[in-house]
Motif scaffolding. Structure first.
Motif, PDB file in Angstrom:
ATOM      1  N   LEU A 147      -1.163  42.599  60.038  1.00  0.00           N
ATOM      2  CA  LEU A 147      -2.393  41.828  60.183  1.00  0.00           C
ATOM      3  C   LEU A 147      -2.195  40.766  61.260  1.00  0.00           C
ATOM      4  O   LEU A 147      -1.096  40.239  61.442  1.00  0.00           O
ATOM      5  CB  LEU A 147      -2.764  41.163  58.864  1.00  0.00           C
ATOM      6  N   GLY A 148      -3.271  40.438  61.955  1.00  0.00           N
ATOM      7  CA  GLY A 148      -3.177  39.528  63.082  1.00  0.00           C
ATOM      8  C   GLY A 148      -2.673  38.142  62.737  1.00  0.00           C
ATOM      9  O   GLY A 148      -2.015  37.494  63.556  1.00  0.00           O
ATOM     10  N   ASP A 149      -2.933  37.673  61.513  1.00  0.00           N
ATOM     11  CA  ASP A 149      -2.529  36.309  61.167  1.00  0.00           C
ATOM     12  C   ASP A 149      -1.060  36.199  60.775  1.00  0.00           C
ATOM     13  O   ASP A 149      -0.595  35.122  60.414  1.00  0.00           O
ATOM     14  CB  ASP A 149      -3.409  35.756  60.043  1.00  0.00           C
ATOM     15  N   SER A 150      -0.311  37.297  60.855  1.00  0.00           N
ATOM     16  CA  SER A 150       1.107  37.243  60.486  1.00  0.00           C
ATOM     17  C   SER A 150       2.019  37.628  61.649  1.00  0.00           C
ATOM     18  O   SER A 150       3.175  37.977  61.437  1.00  0.00           O
ATOM     19  CB  SER A 150       1.375  38.175  59.297  1.00  0.00           C
ATOM     20  N   LEU A 151       1.508  37.551  62.884  1.00  0.00           N
ATOM     21  CA  LEU A 151       2.294  37.944  64.047  1.00  0.00           C
ATOM     22  C   LEU A 151       2.992  36.755  64.683  1.00  0.00           C
ATOM     23  O   LEU A 151       2.454  35.641  64.701  1.00  0.00           O
ATOM     24  CB  LEU A 151       1.393  38.616  65.091  1.00  0.00           C
ATOM     25  N   GLU A 152       4.193  37.002  65.221  1.00  0.00           N
ATOM     26  CA  GLU A 152       4.896  35.971  65.959  1.00  0.00           C
ATOM     27  C   GLU A 152       4.192  35.741  67.301  1.00  0.00           C
ATOM     28  O   GLU A 152       3.638  36.661  67.894  1.00  0.00           O
ATOM     29  CB  GLU A 152       6.354  36.374  66.208  1.00  0.00           C
ATOM     30  N   GLN A 153       4.238  34.518  67.783  1.00  0.00           N
ATOM     31  CA  GLN A 153       3.505  34.171  69.001  1.00  0.00           C
ATOM     32  C   GLN A 153       4.083  34.814  70.253  1.00  0.00           C
ATOM     33  O   GLN A 153       3.377  34.957  71.258  1.00  0.00           O
ATOM     34  CB  GLN A 153       3.485  32.645  69.174  1.00  0.00           C
ATOM     35  N   ASP A 154       5.353  35.210  70.230  1.00  0.00           N
ATOM     36  CA  ASP A 154       5.958  35.774  71.436  1.00  0.00           C
ATOM     37  C   ASP A 154       5.779  37.282  71.537  1.00  0.00           C
ATOM     38  O   ASP A 154       6.377  37.928  72.405  1.00  0.00           O
ATOM     39  CB  ASP A 154       7.443  35.419  71.510  1.00  0.00           C
ATOM     40  N   MET A 155       4.955  37.854  70.671  1.00  0.00           N
ATOM     41  CA  MET A 155       4.718  39.292  70.687  1.00  0.00           C
ATOM     42  C   MET A 155       3.422  39.614  71.444  1.00  0.00           C
ATOM     43  O   MET A 155       2.479  38.824  71.460  1.00  0.00           O
ATOM     44  CB  MET A 155       4.619  39.837  69.259  1.00  0.00           C
ATOM     45  N   PHE A 269     -11.699  39.017  57.839  1.00  0.00           N
ATOM     46  CA  PHE A 269     -10.515  38.387  58.415  1.00  0.00           C
ATOM     47  C   PHE A 269      -9.968  39.271  59.520  1.00  0.00           C
ATOM     48  O   PHE A 269     -10.408  40.416  59.699  1.00  0.00           O
ATOM     49  CB  PHE A 269      -9.445  38.124  57.346  1.00  0.00           C
ATOM     50  N   SER A 270      -9.027  38.729  60.274  1.00  0.00           N
ATOM     51  CA  SER A 270      -8.441  39.451  61.400  1.00  0.00           C
ATOM     52  C   SER A 270      -7.874  40.794  60.957  1.00  0.00           C
ATOM     53  O   SER A 270      -7.236  40.899  59.897  1.00  0.00           O
ATOM     54  CB  SER A 270      -7.328  38.601  62.029  1.00  0.00           C
ATOM     55  N   GLY A 271      -8.093  41.828  61.791  1.00  0.00           N
ATOM     56  CA  GLY A 271      -7.653  43.172  61.436  1.00  0.00           C
ATOM     57  C   GLY A 271      -6.193  43.430  61.764  1.00  0.00           C
ATOM     58  O   GLY A 271      -5.395  42.511  61.979  1.00  0.00           O
ATOM     59  N   PHE A 272      -5.840  44.710  61.839  1.00  0.00           N
ATOM     60  CA  PHE A 272      -4.455  45.116  62.077  1.00  0.00           C
ATOM     61  C   PHE A 272      -4.171  45.239  63.575  1.00  0.00           C
ATOM     62  O   PHE A 272      -5.027  45.655  64.346  1.00  0.00           O
ATOM     63  CB  PHE A 272      -4.166  46.447  61.383  1.00  0.00           C
ATOM     64  N   TYR A 273      -2.940  44.893  63.918  1.00  0.00           N
ATOM     65  CA  TYR A 273      -2.512  44.931  65.318  1.00  0.00           C
ATOM     66  C   TYR A 273      -1.224  45.727  65.463  1.00  0.00           C
ATOM     67  O   TYR A 273      -0.330  45.663  64.615  1.00  0.00           O
ATOM     68  CB  TYR A 273      -2.275  43.517  65.855  1.00  0.00           C
ATOM     69  N   PHE A 274      -1.153  46.469  66.538  1.00  0.00           N
ATOM     70  CA  PHE A 274       0.098  47.083  66.972  1.00  0.00           C
ATOM     71  C   PHE A 274       0.772  46.062  67.886  1.00  0.00           C
ATOM     72  O   PHE A 274       0.170  45.605  68.852  1.00  0.00           O
ATOM     73  CB  PHE A 274      -0.183  48.381  67.739  1.00  0.00           C
ATOM     74  N   PHE A 275       2.003  45.668  67.566  1.00  0.00           N
ATOM     75  CA  PHE A 275       2.640  44.609  68.348  1.00  0.00           C
ATOM     76  C   PHE A 275       4.048  45.021  68.786  1.00  0.00           C
ATOM     77  O   PHE A 275       4.706  45.844  68.142  1.00  0.00           O
ATOM     78  CB  PHE A 275       2.677  43.300  67.570  1.00  0.00           C
TER      79      PHE A 275
END
Length: 300
Positions: A147-155, A269-275
């Protein structure tokens, strides 16, 4: 005077550093545990310093080992990416390791993976489904899905779907017997089926919205599990009301096996992201997945 180091040992060093276990590192590399142990000992002898602290239960990097890992890992990745770019004149190939959260239905539905595999038959996908949040680079993964709200900022993150929302559902049989909750607070008087991401975690919170204000309902599930399949089966069998992403329930709602509840109280809420990490040289296999994600989002 230049120190002579066997560079072939460096991938072994990285595997042990990431797995914290000689046997697991050996399995990952496809060699024996004794071979791993001998190569690490040889590297330490060549450098004249201990890289790992070994006990009967764990293998941990020393301060020198941590420094070497932080310097060597990105350099080796760049070398491997450069070599793949040079040798990939036909089609992308190799092993692509992805860590995905278990609730990423747009990615895990099967269709996404099947279509990618058909387009890139020489890429082998190794997908680990886990709800643990960790450093995918340090763990040896090429990319992840969260989910978008759990991603590290450097990704670097690419959306694979639009906005999501959680949904409360129950089977028609349960509703016929127990009735429909009119307000989220009514859930306290219903049998509920909860989900927790891992051992000893609290059950996933049930969040709602009313008059543009978010609030939680602290349901006390009669059944709690870390397995979405079991959660679904209990709900389908009339075991109570459960709560998860709308996409998880959509196929069962369409067939009438589950009924959506409290829809006016469900926020998006923010959806899923490939990171994936921001690297100077992206491997062809990862580039293929990135391009596929972009085209998939446009057509699905």
């Amino acid at each position: 005077m230049t120190m002579k180091i066997d560079l072939n040992i460096l991938p072994v060093f990285i595997a042990v550093a990431e797995e914290h276990n000689f046997r697991v590192a050996a399995d990952r590399l496809g060699i024996t545990r004794s071979a791993v142990s001998q190569m690490i000992r040889k590297l330490e002898d060549q450098l004249g310093i201990a890289l790992f602290t070994r006990t009967t239960r764990s293998v941990k990097l020393t301060e020198a080992g941590e420094h070497l890992y932080s310097q060597v890992r990105p350099q080796l990745e760049n070398v491997n990416s450069s070599l793949e770019n040079i040798t990939s004149h036909k089609s992308p190939r190799g092993l692509l390791r992805i860590a995905s959260t278990s609730i990423a239905e747009p990615f895990l539905s099967g269709k996404f993976i099947v279509e990618f595999s058909k387009k890139y038959p020489d890429i082998e996908l190794d997908i680990t489904v886990t709800d643990d949040e960790f450093d995918i680079v340090k763990a040896g993964f090429d990319a992840g899905v969260r989910l978008g709200d759990s991603l590290e900022q450097d990704m670097i993150a690419l959306p694979i779907c639009g906005l999501q929302r959680d949904m409360a559902v129950a089977s028609p049989d349960y509703i016929a017997q127990q009735g429909i909750p009119k307000h989220p607070k009514d859930l306290l008087n219903h049998r509920c089926i909860g989900w927790r991401p891992k051992l000893n975690n609290r059950p996933y919170y049930w969040e709602f919205s009313e008059n543009e204000k978010d609030f939680e309902v602290s349901v006390e599930p009669q059944v709690t599990t870390n397995d979405f399949r079991l959660m679904l089966r209990v709900a389908l069998a009339g075991g109570g009301i459960t709560f998860a992403t709308e996409e998880t329930f959509r196929p069962f709602i369409k067939t009438g096996k589950l009924v959506p509840l409290l829809e006016e109280f469900l926020p998006t809420f923010s959806g899923f992201y490939f990171f994936y990490p921001n690297r100077e040289n992206m491997s062809p296999k990862l580039r293929a997945m990135v391009d596929f994600v972009k085209s998939w989002k446009q057509t699905n």
